[in-house]
Design a protein around this motif. Structure first.
Motif, PDB file in Angstrom:
ATOM      1  N   GLY A 225       0.809  -1.211   0.000  1.00 44.38           N
ATOM      2  CA  GLY A 225       0.000   0.000   0.000  1.00 44.38           C
ATOM      3  C   GLY A 225       0.844   1.263   0.000  1.00 44.38           C
TER       4      GLY A 225
ATOM      5  N   ILE B 209      -7.198   4.340  -1.497  1.00 42.18           N
ATOM      6  CA  ILE B 209      -6.849   3.167  -0.686  1.00 42.18           C
ATOM      7  C   ILE B 209      -6.455   2.058  -1.659  1.00 42.18           C
TER       8      ILE B 209
ATOM      9  N   ALA C 127      -4.492  -1.179  -3.180  1.00 41.65           N
ATOM     10  CA  ALA C 127      -3.978  -2.486  -2.737  1.00 41.65           C
ATOM     11  C   ALA C 127      -3.633  -3.290  -3.984  1.00 41.65           C
TER      12      ALA C 127
ATOM     13  N   THR D   8      -7.385  -6.198  -0.474  1.00 46.95           N
ATOM     14  CA  THR D   8      -8.013  -4.944  -0.062  1.00 46.95           C
ATOM     15  C   THR D   8      -7.476  -4.526   1.304  1.00 46.95           C
ATOM     16  N   TRP D   9      -7.667  -3.256   1.567  1.00 47.39           N
ATOM     17  CA  TRP D   9      -7.491  -2.713   2.916  1.00 47.39           C
ATOM     18  C   TRP D   9      -8.878  -2.432   3.448  1.00 47.39           C
TER      19      TRP D   9
ATOM     20  N   LEU E  53      -3.106   6.113   4.431  1.00 47.72           N
ATOM     21  CA  LEU E  53      -4.333   5.506   4.933  1.00 47.72           C
ATOM     22  C   LEU E  53      -4.554   6.033   6.346  1.00 47.72           C
TER      23      LEU E  53
ATOM     24  N   ALA F 132      -6.795  -1.575  10.968  1.00 50.88           N
ATOM     25  CA  ALA F 132      -6.915  -1.813   9.536  1.00 50.88           C
ATOM     26  C   ALA F 132      -6.411  -3.206   9.206  1.00 50.88           C
TER      27      ALA F 132
ATOM     28  N   PHE G 168      -5.315  -5.887   6.096  1.00 52.42           N
ATOM     29  CA  PHE G 168      -4.934  -6.105   4.704  1.00 52.42           C
ATOM     30  C   PHE G 168      -5.095  -7.589   4.410  1.00 52.42           C
TER      31      PHE G 168
END
Lengths: 245, 300, 601
Positions: free
Chosen positions: C438, C444, C446, C451-452, C482, C499, C501
């Motif tokens: 990231g 955002i 990825a 995904t984040w 982020l 968060a 990932f």
């Protein structure tokens, strides 16, 4: 006064007489398919293949009388001069072939009968009435292309060569056409060969009446059968012309 | 065009590649005639018959049966044929064959009567396979008659049969002759032609070389036939006065002479050891030979 | 003569064709017989109460039909020679979360009677009424248990609404009913030195209230005396057998009179008593082949030391006496306690019941029809026509040697054959991860397939919350970063927010490949934050690294040695989370990058 129908019927009757008086022809052609079916379709598969092999062995059962009856039969009668006597007589040419076709159809019914009975009783095969009818009609339909093939061989070759060629065609059509084993078991090259054989397409049409239709292209298979029948008819005509000096 | 003829052939030619098997044959056969077509193997008899039967199409010319083109259905309905080298399906009886063929014709013979007339009752219900050669031929003969034909073709009817069998076939043919049937017979047995035919047509190399009543043909050979064993050569004999033709026959010679007494004197003069001498009136065989023999032609 | 022959032959042929078409058999009324059907031929059927002679088991559209039912041509036919068909087993005592329902099903347990779990587990119970294909056992549960504040049941991190006095009972039972509890379970351990317990008055109030609201009520007890009290109070059943002493005639008579059932859970008592049978499951290829890595580690676990009052000998004696006296005994595993595994341990429990005096047939009843009858599980626990087609085909010696139930031939759930080969995670190729996870320049961002997203203990029933967003102003003057807003609130024992990932599809694991470490830039509410690593094999608390965060950007480099061996190919994701201390947090993270080498500083 005799009409064409009278001649055709008389000729057919004579064919049938000749046929049933030749046990060396009748017994193997009637017994072999049903024995094969009992062995592979019922006993060895424990009934599991009873339905699929009914479809393919039905084609196999019809193929014998059609190819041998015409191939060997016509070649022998031609070589022995019998055909010339017919041609000198006012009997129309089509009555000779028509009678052989009718006799082969009758013979086919008797070749199919034991297989159907075995499938229904020992193999537990149960189909809709329309499917039984369709299957039976498909098997009887098989008489035509194979008879024309036999006719071509009978006109083209002498008696001994015609018997050898009939055997070759008979076994090739049976094995390569997937009548004994599904062509899915073959290498892809041989599968390609099967697509060029009427036996394969007839078996596919027959299978379409069972629960084991391999694909839905029955129309395509029927078209292929029609094309092949026309081609074989053409070959038979050419062979006939050729032998008339 | 002779429309009353049962068979009428005009300018019939048939070539196979470069070979002319039939080279322009004109032939008419009238109702009631029994005509023998004679000739050596390869003379074109069988090819001509095949044209007449419609089994093969002539290269040129035409053949008509009762005014219809040969091979047309009405022509085929008017003829009966006993073909050389033709066999019937083995697993059917004579009666079965006859009744099948009867359906082909518009006015077929009564099968039982036909069987009686041709004398084949004894084996009419035996499968063809089990018949002797002579019996088979007689069944084929009966089969040729089943349509009450206007014209009967008999192609080498007794070839391969022994004396007795041949005689039985002849008897059948004679019975039909007696009934006024029109017959075209091919044979290379002269006795057969002699015994059955009232007209003889001789073919050689595709053409007709002689055509006339049997007696007439035979009459074309006058004088006598001298057979003997001699040390003289054929070329010596031909120069003897009166000799028309010489043929080797067995271990001796067959000499046709216009003046038997003159020839005999010369022969005995030149060969004191001459033996097995017979003198007879010449037969059809010699007549045909004299019509076709090259020795004669060269000598003439 | 020939024409007659021909006409005769043709007439006979046509007649034969017509006769064949008319007389040849047609399929048995296909119109009325259709549907997804499986037929097991020549199988001996244990219908829940007794064993029938070899016959035909017909399953259609998820139900068992009479053996003479018509069969459609599309039926799947199975040869059952040498097998016994059992009703799907019912485990009468489980605690269900995570993959428990899948794990149980692989061992023939098609229904679980749960004795305490979070009501969050009730979300996916459509299968209880329907007949769809599923790879999970059906779940019936008490939900939250009735216990005193700080009592047994509160120590597992699941929020528990406790009771203090009899007047709490009415509302408490109504709450459970509203949540979806199928029955009431209470904990009564009077005089227990470790946990406070409900008093008898409150317990009695719960029992009365449950009955008043139409619910079955069962109790966790520890001692003979507890049992005595509750039988008097009208309890329906006990979820453990008392193992502190042999049963008195007095209690036995009372239990017979009141028709109280017992779920002994001998396997767990054996574990507590140090007779740990868990390892024998691991050694038996008939079972071990179908264990997941986490089940294996569960079976290898132990309670540490024997706990007073749990004597296996007493427990088995009591089971034998109770059974002989006609008291209903139900088989329950109490998985996933240490030394147990969902599904597998029930087979062991059956064996311990047989050792205690039940016949194999009675043991099978205790895991099928008896449980269904006791908990009113209609259409389960038997193979009578109309019942649910939950079926286990086992070796035919099951009724001679109960160990043979371990030899499972196949399992059917709602008439669908269960795929048992799902225990071992598919050895995926391990999608390689790119180095940069990231940069957050434009948004955002990825890598493809990842995904984040925010993560918090809310998913486990906690009260914490998190949100993620893109913010301008990244580390080292980059465009963006982020930003994570997190609120930690009490509620879950190990609260978190932050968060996460990970891959879009959690079933597809990635491979860490040669990456040895990770570096990222971070700033935020100053404290000690955590990074957690997850793999498909993660059981319990994930590997965690701690690091300090200040209000200024700083680069953090951490090793990735938390995941070892096969776990490295089964990477599921990683999370950056706040401390567990309640409060508001905000942090920015940027330039998350995987490293092939980690240089120590």
């Amino acid at each position: 006064m005799s009409t064409g129908t009278d001649i055709l019927l008389a000729e057919t009757g004579a064919e049938l007489r000749k046929t049933i008086r030749a046990p060396e022809f009748v017994i193997p052609t009637l017994a072999l398919p049903v024995c094969f079916y009992l062995l592979f379709g019922i006993m060895l598969s424990r009934g599991g293949a009873a339905e699929t092999l009914l479809a393919t062995y039905g084609v196999f059962a019809v193929m014998g009388p059609a190819i041998f009856g015409f191939g060997a039969g016509v070649a022998t009668e031609r070589e022995r001069g019998w055909l010339d006597i017919k041609r000198v007589s006012p009997a129309p040419a089509w009555s000779y072939i028509g009678a052989k076709l009718l006799a082969t159809l009758v013979f086919a019914v008797f070749a199919l009968l034991p297989i159907y009975v075995a499938a229904a009783t020992l193999g537990g095969v149960a189909l809709e009435q329309s499917a039984w009818l369709g299957l039976l009609m498909t098997h009887l339909l098989a008489v035509f292309p194979f008879s024309l093939l036999g006719l071509a061989l009978g006109f083209r070759f002498g008696a001994n060569a015609a018997i050898a060629m009939s055997n070759l065609c008979f076994l090739s059509l049976a094995v390569l056409g997937g009548l004994w084993f599904p062509i899915a078991l073959f290498p892809s090259v041989m599968q390609g060969v099967a697509y060029g054989l009427p036996s394969f397409h007839l078996a596919e049409v027959a299978l379409s009446f069972t629960r084991y239709a391999t694909d839905k292209g029955t129309g395509d298979h029927l078209a292929m059968i029609t094309i092949m029948t026309v081609v074989l008819g053409g070959l038979a005509y050419l062979a006939w012309q050729r032998q008339r000096t | 065009m002779n429309t009353s003829a049962v068979l009428h052939a005009q300018g019939v030619e048939k070539t196979f590649g470069t070979t002319r098997a039939v080279a322009g044959v004109d032939l008419s056969i009238q109702k009631g005639e029994v005509c023998a077509l004679l000739g050596e193997n390869g003379a074109g008899k069988t090819t001509f018959i095949q044209c007449a039967l419609g089994l093969t199409r002539p290269t040129a010319g035409r053949v008509q049966v009762l005014g219809q083109p040969a091979g047309s259905r009405s022509a085929r309905g008017a003829i009966g044929a006993m073909l050389q080298d033709s066999d019937l399906p083995e697993l059917m009886t004579a009666r079965e064959h006859l009744s099948l063929f009867a359906t082909y014709y518009s006015r077929p013979a009564d099968i039982a009567t036909l069987i009686g007339d041709t004398g084949i009752e004894a084996f009419a219900d035996t499968r063809y396979k089990k018949l002797s050669g002579g019996q088979k031929r007689r069944v084929q003969f009966a089969l040729a008659l089943v349509g009450n034909p206007d014209l009967l073709f008999l192609d080498e009817p007794t070839t391969g049969l022994d004396q007795a069998a041949s005689r039985a076939v002849w008897n059948n043919v004679r019975a039909m002759v007696d009934r006024g049937k029109t017959i075209l017979l091919t044979t290379h047995y002269l006795e057969e032609a002699d015994a059955l035919a009232d007209r003889i047509v001789v073919m050689q190399k595709g053409g007709i070389v002689a055509d006339g009543p049997t007696d007439d043909i035979r009459g074309r050979v006058g004088g006598a036939l001298i057979s003997c064993q001699t040390s003289l050569l054929q070329s010596q004999v031909i120069s003897i006065p009166g000799v028309r033709s010489v043929q080797e026959k067995g271990r001796g010679l067959a000499i046709v002479s216009e003046d038997a007494a003159l020839t005999l004197r010369h022969l005995l003069d030149r060969d004191r050891q001459l033996s097995d001498l017979t003198v007879q009136k010449p037969g059809l065989s010699e007549a045909i030979d004299s019509l076709t023999d090259t020795t004669t032609q060269e000598a003439a | 003569m020939h024409a007659k022959t021909a006409l005769g032959a043709l007439a006979v042929s046509v007649a034969l064709i017509v006769a064949l078409v008319i007389l040849l058999p047609e399929p048995e009324v296909v119109e009325t017989v259709s549907g997804r059907t499986t037929v097991v031929n020549n199988v001996r059927i244990f219908d829940g109460s007794s064993l029938l002679t070899a016959g035909r088991l017909v399953m259609r559209d998820g139900k068992v039909l009479a053996s003479d039912a018509a069969i459609p041509s599309t039926a799947v036919v199975v040869d059952g020679t040498g097998l016994i068909a059992l009703p799907g087993l019912i485990d009468a005592h489980t605690h269900t979360y995570g993959r428990a329902r899948r794990d149980a099903l692989r061992f023939g347990v098609t229904t679980m009677v749960d004795m305490f779990t979070s009501p969050l587990q009730f979300q996916d119970r459509d299968d209880r009424a329907g007949f769809a294909e599923t790879n999970e056992a059906a779940l019936f549960s008490a939900g939250i248990l009735a216990t005193a504040e700080g009592g047994h049941g509160t120590q597992f991190g699941v929020p528990v609404e406790t009771l203090a006095k009899p007047s709490d009972a009415a509302q408490w039972v109504a709450d459970r009913k509203a949540e979806g509890s199928d029955f009431i379970k209470l904990v009564y351990m009077s005089g227990n030195p470790m946990f406070p317990s409900l008093d008898l008055a409150t317990t009695t109030a719960v029992i009365d209230e449950a009955k008043a609201q139409g619910l079955l009520v069962v109790a966790h007890i520890a001692r003979h005396s507890d049992a005595f009290d509750l039988v008097e109070a009208g309890i329906d059943g006990f979820v453990h057998v008392f193992a502190d002493r042999e049963i008195s005639d007095d209690l036995l008579q009372k239990m017979i009179d009141r028709d109280v059932f017992v779920i002994p859970t001998l396997a767990v008592i054996a574990m507590i008593d140090g007779k740990g049978p868990g390892l024998s499951v691991l050694d038996d290829p008939r079972l071990s082949e179908y264990l997941t890595p986490s089940q294996r580690s569960g079976l290898a676990g132990s309670f540490g030391r024997p706990i007073p009052g749990f004597v296996l000998k007493n427990a088995m004696h009591n089971v034998g006496v109770l059974h002989a006296a006609g008291v209903r005994i139900l088989a329950g595993s109490d998985a996933p306690n240490p030394g147990t595994a969902h599904g597998a341990t029930l087979h062991q429990e059956l064996e311990l019941l047989v050792e205690s005096g039940l016949t194999p047939l009675e043991a099978l009843q205790s895991a099928t029809a008896s449980v269904a009858d006791s908990f009113n599980l209609d259409g389960r626990g038997n193979l009578l026509p109309g019942s649910r087609a939950d079926v286990v085909l086992v070796g035919s010696d099951s009724l001679g040697d109960i160990h043979e139930t371990r030899r499972i031939h196949s399992i059917y759930r709602n008439g669908y054959r269960v795929d048992r080969d799902t225990a071992t995670p598919v050895a995926s190729e391990g999608v390689g991860l790119p180095a940069v996870l990231g940069r957050f320049e434009e948004g955002i961002s990825a890598p493809e397939g990842f995904t984040w997203q925010p993560t918090s203990d809310e998913m486990m029933g906690g009260a914490s919350a998190a949100s993620v967003d893109h913010i301008r102003g990244g580390a080292d003057g980059t465009i963006g970063a982020l930003v994570v807003d997190a609120t930690i609130k009490p509620g879950f024992p190990f609260p978190w927010a932050g968060a996460f990932f990970g891959g879009n599809d959690p079933a597809n694991a990635a491979s860490l490949g040669d990456y040895q470490g990770i570096s990222f830039d971070i700033r935020g509410t100053p404290s000690t934050y955590r990074m957690m690593l997850f793999s498909t094999e993660t059981v319990g608390a994930p590997p965690t690294e701690e690091f300090s965060v200040t209000s200024d950007w700083q680069r953090v480099t951490l090793p990735l040695d938390g995941l070892t061996g096969s776990q490295r190919d089964q990477f599921v994701g990683l999370a950056f989370v706040t401390p567990m201390t309640p409060g508001q947090y905000q942090f920015l993270i940027d330039n998350v990058t995987l490293l092939e080498t980690v240089t120590g500083d």
